[in-house]
Structures are given as structure tokens and as C-alpha cells.
Design a protein around this motif. Sequence first.
Motif, mmCIF file in Angstrom:
data_model
loop_
_atom_site.group_PDB
_atom_site.id
_atom_site.type_symbol
_atom_site.label_atom_id
_atom_site.label_comp_id
_atom_site.label_asym_id
_atom_site.label_seq_id
_atom_site.Cartn_x
_atom_site.Cartn_y
_atom_site.Cartn_z
ATOM 1 N N GLU A 1 0.835 -1.194 0.000
ATOM 2 C CA GLU A 1 0.000 0.000 0.000
ATOM 3 C C GLU A 1 0.880 1.258 0.000
ATOM 4 O O GLU A 1 2.067 1.202 0.349
ATOM 5 N N PRO A 2 0.326 2.420 -0.351
ATOM 6 C CA PRO A 2 1.115 3.658 -0.296
ATOM 7 C C PRO A 2 1.576 3.957 1.133
ATOM 8 O O PRO A 2 0.864 3.668 2.099
ATOM 9 N N PRO A 3 2.771 4.524 1.300
ATOM 10 C CA PRO A 3 3.291 4.794 2.644
ATOM 11 C C PRO A 3 2.386 5.670 3.505
ATOM 12 O O PRO A 3 2.416 5.546 4.728
ATOM 13 N N ALA A 4 1.607 6.553 2.902
ATOM 14 C CA ALA A 4 0.672 7.345 3.705
ATOM 15 C C ALA A 4 -0.280 6.444 4.475
ATOM 16 O O ALA A 4 -0.689 6.764 5.606
ATOM 17 N N SER A 5 -0.628 5.301 3.891
ATOM 18 C CA SER A 5 -1.518 4.377 4.591
ATOM 19 C C SER A 5 -0.805 3.694 5.753
ATOM 20 O O SER A 5 -1.442 3.309 6.728
ATOM 21 N N TRP A 6 0.536 3.512 5.647
ATOM 22 C CA TRP A 6 1.265 2.946 6.775
ATOM 23 C C TRP A 6 1.111 3.845 7.994
ATOM 24 O O TRP A 6 0.868 3.363 9.106
ATOM 25 N N VAL A 7 1.299 5.162 7.781
ATOM 26 C CA VAL A 7 1.171 6.120 8.878
ATOM 27 C C VAL A 7 -0.208 6.000 9.505
ATOM 28 O O VAL A 7 -0.365 5.929 10.728
ATOM 29 N N GLU A 8 -1.234 5.963 8.669
ATOM 30 C CA GLU A 8 -2.611 5.910 9.153
ATOM 31 C C GLU A 8 -2.892 4.608 9.896
ATOM 32 O O GLU A 8 -3.450 4.618 10.998
ATOM 33 N N ARG A 9 -2.500 3.482 9.294
ATOM 34 C CA ARG A 9 -2.792 2.183 9.922
ATOM 35 C C ARG A 9 -2.084 2.043 11.267
ATOM 36 O O ARG A 9 -2.663 1.544 12.236
ATOM 37 N N VAL A 10 -0.831 2.451 11.329
ATOM 38 C CA VAL A 10 -0.074 2.295 12.576
ATOM 39 C C VAL A 10 -0.682 3.150 13.677
ATOM 40 O O VAL A 10 -0.819 2.710 14.829
#
Length: 406
Positions: free
Chosen positions: A226-235
Motif C-alpha cells: 500500500e502507499p506509505p501514507a496508509s502505513w502512517v494511518e494504519r499504525v
Amino acid sequence: MPRQVRTLRLGLEDQFAEEIRTVPFELDGERSVEVTLEHDDGAVIDLGCSGPAGWRGWSGGARRRFVIAEDAATPGYVPGPLEPGQWHVQLGLYRVPVEPIEVRVTVEAPAAGGVEPEPPGEVRDGPRASERGLPAPQGLTWFAGDFHAHSTHSDGEQSLGELAALARGNGLDFLAVTEHNTVSHHRLLPEVAARHDIVLLPGQEVTTPRGHANAFGDIGWIDFREPPASWVERVRERDGILSINHPLQDEWSWQHPLTHLPDALELWHVSWFLQPTSTAPWALLARWARDVSLLGGSDYHHPRHGYLPGTPVTWVAAADRSPEAILDGVRAGRTALTRLPSPDAPALVRVGEDLVAVAADGTVLTDLDGRSRLLRGERTVIPAGRAGTGPYRLTTPAGELLAVSP
């Protein structure tokens, strides 16, 4: 299920078109499966697996074979029931030649081979770095650790137990185990931590060709596709902490655009440690580092590195030595970095709004704007308002980096 062999031809144009290729296969009641990858040695093709219920593991370029069974799995992969339906071998085209090469994927169910047991590691004892008693805010203690290390669950060469033994033997209080694109190790960490009397923080190094980030906490798997922006959101949704890793390290530097910063930054990666007088990372990263928690990481993989976990050390001021308290300290920005865990290593920590330098006689304190001062005495307190703008670095007069504080 009969033995299945799938042959692909993959080259650089295929990598540009789609970095992850999948090879589907069906399971229907089998209790184990074995996957083998074959290709020319000049290429680097990452290997992973997903099932109908989700991600089952990743070994990157470190392995060309894995087994998943109900009661065991190759390190990097999650054991458990093999749900019927369509599965996928995941192939990451990390490095392939211009001209396509033959890539062969073999799937056997049940597995033809087994899973080798992991060495438990020799239990080690000795003083902890935290016993030096760095000055801390009331009710807190500075605990020493490392936020970046690998075992055989990705591309490291030591088992979880062997890795824990190395960290404990180097005086660390905690170690984050951050495997590439897998959380197969999370379920094993409490038992290993208890055996070696060290806190092991669950982590995942979310890994792509354009940058890596560590996700800390027992928060499940973060999808690197997934796009890295989603990593920030999911974490953040899962109450974890995300840190961008080695943001200026050669081909592994951070190249993803982000509109929102994660909670932490690996400001002092071992690659900077090995060039101790370099100030290039400082000028580029320090202003960003004002807004996030500062971490350090050894990125330990094997003993041939010539250094141990805890190179450099991340100190966290926490209420106790537990995973929850350590991560709470990071969230609050109560971190500091030093070159070594030894009790006489120069350190720079915050106590309230004041800066305190310990074992730092004859060192140089420099603020973000480049203002420097020579420190005298084994313990120097720089009151709030007189230290300039942080983050701060402590160096030798020759410019060798010794410590960092926000």
C-alpha cells in the motif's frame, strides 16, 4: 495436490511494470505446503506467501524455500491451518537483469521437507546499561536499547534467541526485532524475552525499494504494497509507532512523498555511526527531527558487521522496563542517543526542560543552528533557555559524534 511447477520469464521491463508478481496455487485440505524458488544467481527476487485469510509471511531475498504447516513454519512465515482456496506465492522483483531470465516456482503439498528447529541461544547475564543511573525526571528511568535488528525471521543470521543473547550480553534493557514485511516472530517474542531476561519489542520493517519504515507494537501486519501514507494511518489507528529508517542511506534512502510525518525518525542509523565525523545527515534531517521522536538503530544482521546490537544506543525514559512503558516513552519524545552502552560513554539527556551532559568533560555541545560550546566537568547542566535550539549533538573536538538529544 500434485506437484506444481510454474516457469516465468522476468526482466527489467517486468519490474518497471509491476514490482510484485504473484503465482497462484490451490489448496484443499492439505496440512502443509512447500515452495521452492529457482533463478539465476545474478538476480535478487524476494519471496513471500499469502493465503485466502491473509498474509502468511515473507523472507525477501534471504531464502529460496519455505514450508508452512499447521504446527510449524520456516522462520518468516506463520504456522497454522491451511485454509482451502486460492493461495499466492509472492515474488518481489527487487533486482533483475535487462534481458528476461527464467524463474521457476515449485509448489508441493504436502511438503516434501520439514522445518529445522531454531537455536535457543545461550543465556547471558551481566550489568545493564540502565544501571549507570542517568539523571531522569521523577518516577522515570533511562533504559537502553536498540530499535532496529533482524533475526532469521527475515535476512538476519541469528535465531531470535541468539539475537536476544547478543543484546543482553551488550547490556541492553530492550531490543526491537524488526523483520522485513513479516510479523511471524511476534508470537514468539514473550517466551524468548523471558528466557533471556530482556524486553523484546514487536516490530516490522515495512520494506520497499524506495524506502523502509519500522512499525513498532503488537499491531498486526502492515501491508508494504500500500502507499506509505496508509502505513502512517494504519499504525496510528492501531496505537503503534512508525519510524522512517536510515533516510539517507544510499540505495535504501527514503524516496516516498508524505503529507504527514510519522511519529519517529531513525536519526542515528549505524551507517552514520560508521562515519562518525560526518555532518551531512545532521544538516538535512535535524529540522525534521524537531517534530518527531528520535531513535537509533544498529540494523544488526550478522556478526560479520563487526558490531553488536546497541550500536548506537537509544535511551528511553520510561516508568518501567516493559514494552508498553518503553513505547509510551517514545510517544512522549523521551529519547536520547549515545554511541555506546558502556557506563563511561558520554551522554546527553533531558531532565524536564534542562539538558544534562554526563561523562562529557572536554566534549563539544552543538545546537541545531550550529552554535557550539566546550563543556567542562563530568556533569554539566544547561538550563532551559540557554541551550539554543534542539536537537543537540555532543561530539569530540575533532567532530566525532558521541550523543544526541532532542
